[in-house]
Motif scaffolding. Structure first.
Motif, PDB file in Angstrom:
ATOM      1  N   GLN A 155       0.846  -1.093   0.248  1.00  0.00           N
ATOM      2  CA  GLN A 155       0.045   0.062  -0.018  1.00  0.00           C
ATOM      3  C   GLN A 155       0.835   1.278  -0.191  1.00  0.00           C
ATOM      4  O   GLN A 155       1.848   1.465   0.805  1.00  0.00           O
ATOM      5  N   THR A 156       0.684   2.193  -0.915  1.00  0.00           N
ATOM      6  CA  THR A 156       1.366   3.218  -1.118  1.00  0.00           C
ATOM      7  C   THR A 156       1.048   4.329   0.064  1.00  0.00           C
ATOM      8  O   THR A 156      -0.300   4.605   0.148  1.00  0.00           O
ATOM      9  N   THR A 157       1.745   4.848   0.661  1.00  0.00           N
ATOM     10  CA  THR A 157       1.457   5.997   1.690  1.00  0.00           C
ATOM     11  C   THR A 157       2.136   7.221   1.511  1.00  0.00           C
ATOM     12  O   THR A 157       3.058   7.502   0.807  1.00  0.00           O
TER      13      THR A 157
ATOM     14  N   THR B 202      -3.878   7.509   9.092  1.00  0.00           N
ATOM     15  CA  THR B 202      -4.262   6.330   8.958  1.00  0.00           C
ATOM     16  C   THR B 202      -4.798   5.938   7.642  1.00  0.00           C
ATOM     17  O   THR B 202      -4.986   6.375   6.667  1.00  0.00           O
ATOM     18  N   TYR B 203      -4.843   4.582   7.640  1.00  0.00           N
ATOM     19  CA  TYR B 203      -5.158   3.766   6.233  1.00  0.00           C
ATOM     20  C   TYR B 203      -5.997   2.591   6.535  1.00  0.00           C
ATOM     21  O   TYR B 203      -6.188   1.946   7.491  1.00  0.00           O
ATOM     22  N   ASP B 204      -6.910   2.375   5.621  1.00  0.00           N
ATOM     23  CA  ASP B 204      -7.823   1.141   5.644  1.00  0.00           C
ATOM     24  C   ASP B 204      -7.072   0.035   5.537  1.00  0.00           C
ATOM     25  O   ASP B 204      -5.984   0.006   4.695  1.00  0.00           O
ATOM     26  N   ILE B 205      -7.337  -1.209   6.154  1.00  0.00           N
ATOM     27  CA  ILE B 205      -6.994  -2.492   5.960  1.00  0.00           C
ATOM     28  C   ILE B 205      -7.292  -2.912   4.631  1.00  0.00           C
ATOM     29  O   ILE B 205      -8.538  -2.699   4.127  1.00  0.00           O
ATOM     30  N   PRO B 206      -6.264  -3.453   3.753  1.00  0.00           N
ATOM     31  CA  PRO B 206      -6.841  -4.005   2.419  1.00  0.00           C
ATOM     32  C   PRO B 206      -8.051  -4.926   2.636  1.00  0.00           C
ATOM     33  O   PRO B 206      -8.056  -5.648   3.377  1.00  0.00           O
ATOM     34  N   ALA B 207      -8.825  -4.890   1.411  1.00  0.00           N
ATOM     35  CA  ALA B 207      -9.874  -5.746   1.611  1.00  0.00           C
ATOM     36  C   ALA B 207      -9.881  -7.211   1.539  1.00  0.00           C
ATOM     37  O   ALA B 207     -10.277  -8.109   1.933  1.00  0.00           O
ATOM     38  N   LYS B 208      -8.606  -7.785   0.855  1.00  0.00           N
ATOM     39  CA  LYS B 208      -8.452  -8.971   0.864  1.00  0.00           C
ATOM     40  C   LYS B 208      -7.781  -9.753   2.207  1.00  0.00           C
ATOM     41  O   LYS B 208      -7.542 -10.744   2.396  1.00  0.00           O
TER      42      LYS B 208
ATOM     43  N   GLU C  28      -0.065 -10.334  10.752  1.00  0.00           N
ATOM     44  CA  GLU C  28       0.796 -10.723  11.621  1.00  0.00           C
ATOM     45  C   GLU C  28       2.027  -9.707  11.575  1.00  0.00           C
ATOM     46  O   GLU C  28       2.862  -9.459  12.680  1.00  0.00           O
ATOM     47  N   LYS C  29       2.216  -8.783  10.558  1.00  0.00           N
ATOM     48  CA  LYS C  29       3.352  -7.844  10.631  1.00  0.00           C
ATOM     49  C   LYS C  29       3.084  -6.841   9.398  1.00  0.00           C
ATOM     50  O   LYS C  29       2.745  -6.875   8.522  1.00  0.00           O
ATOM     51  N   ILE C  30       3.578  -5.737  10.094  1.00  0.00           N
ATOM     52  CA  ILE C  30       3.841  -4.761   8.967  1.00  0.00           C
ATOM     53  C   ILE C  30       5.079  -4.246   8.609  1.00  0.00           C
ATOM     54  O   ILE C  30       6.041  -3.864   9.567  1.00  0.00           O
ATOM     55  N   GLU C  31       5.399  -3.912   7.436  1.00  0.00           N
ATOM     56  CA  GLU C  31       6.860  -3.292   7.182  1.00  0.00           C
ATOM     57  C   GLU C  31       6.459  -2.207   6.392  1.00  0.00           C
ATOM     58  O   GLU C  31       5.851  -1.770   5.473  1.00  0.00           O
ATOM     59  N   VAL C  32       7.166  -0.986   7.028  1.00  0.00           N
ATOM     60  CA  VAL C  32       7.197   0.515   6.259  1.00  0.00           C
ATOM     61  C   VAL C  32       8.643   0.467   5.546  1.00  0.00           C
ATOM     62  O   VAL C  32       9.609   0.458   6.393  1.00  0.00           O
ATOM     63  N   GLN C  33       8.662   0.818   4.455  1.00  0.00           N
ATOM     64  CA  GLN C  33       9.793   0.976   3.425  1.00  0.00           C
ATOM     65  C   GLN C  33      10.216   2.239   3.552  1.00  0.00           C
ATOM     66  O   GLN C  33       9.464   3.025   3.039  1.00  0.00           O
ATOM     67  N   GLN C  34      11.552   2.840   4.195  1.00  0.00           N
ATOM     68  CA  GLN C  34      11.801   4.201   4.109  1.00  0.00           C
ATOM     69  C   GLN C  34      13.301   4.107   3.499  1.00  0.00           C
ATOM     70  O   GLN C  34      14.224   3.684   4.154  1.00  0.00           O
ATOM     71  N   GLY C  35      13.280   4.756   2.177  1.00  0.00           N
ATOM     72  CA  GLY C  35      14.627   4.497   1.646  1.00  0.00           C
ATOM     73  C   GLY C  35      14.915   3.035   1.255  1.00  0.00           C
ATOM     74  O   GLY C  35      13.997   2.305   0.862  1.00  0.00           O
TER      75      GLY C  35
END
Length: 77
Positions: free
Chosen positions: A29-31, A37-43, A50-57
């Motif tokens: 999901q693009t942030t 806040t963001y909606d939880i994906p429909a799927k 279980e886990k959220i990964e945030v990509q910064q750089g």
């Protein structure tokens, strides 16, 4: 039908304990910095996250989520 559903849940729990990634899926999901806040994906509906990964750089930041149950869910609602 309830017996079959219960058996399927039990089998899924046993398999997922032995094989960590057996039932895992990934989604992206693009942030933006202006949205907090963001909606939880429909799927993901009906499944557990279980886990959220945030990509910064180039290095991801990983957040492992704590599983909740009926006794402590009120603090998250």
């Amino acid at each position: 039908m309830q017996t079959l559903n219960r058996a399927q849940r039990k089998a899924t729990n046993i398999i997922s304990r032995k094989y960590d990634s057996a039932f895992l899926e990934s989604t992206t999901q693009t942030t933006t910095s202006s949205q907090r806040t963001y909606d939880i994906p429909a799927k993901a509906a009906g499944r557990r996250i279980e886990k959220i990964e945030v990509q910064q750089g180039s290095s991801p930041i990983k957040f492992n989520l704590k599983q909740i149950n009926h006794t402590n869910r009120a603090q998250f609602i």
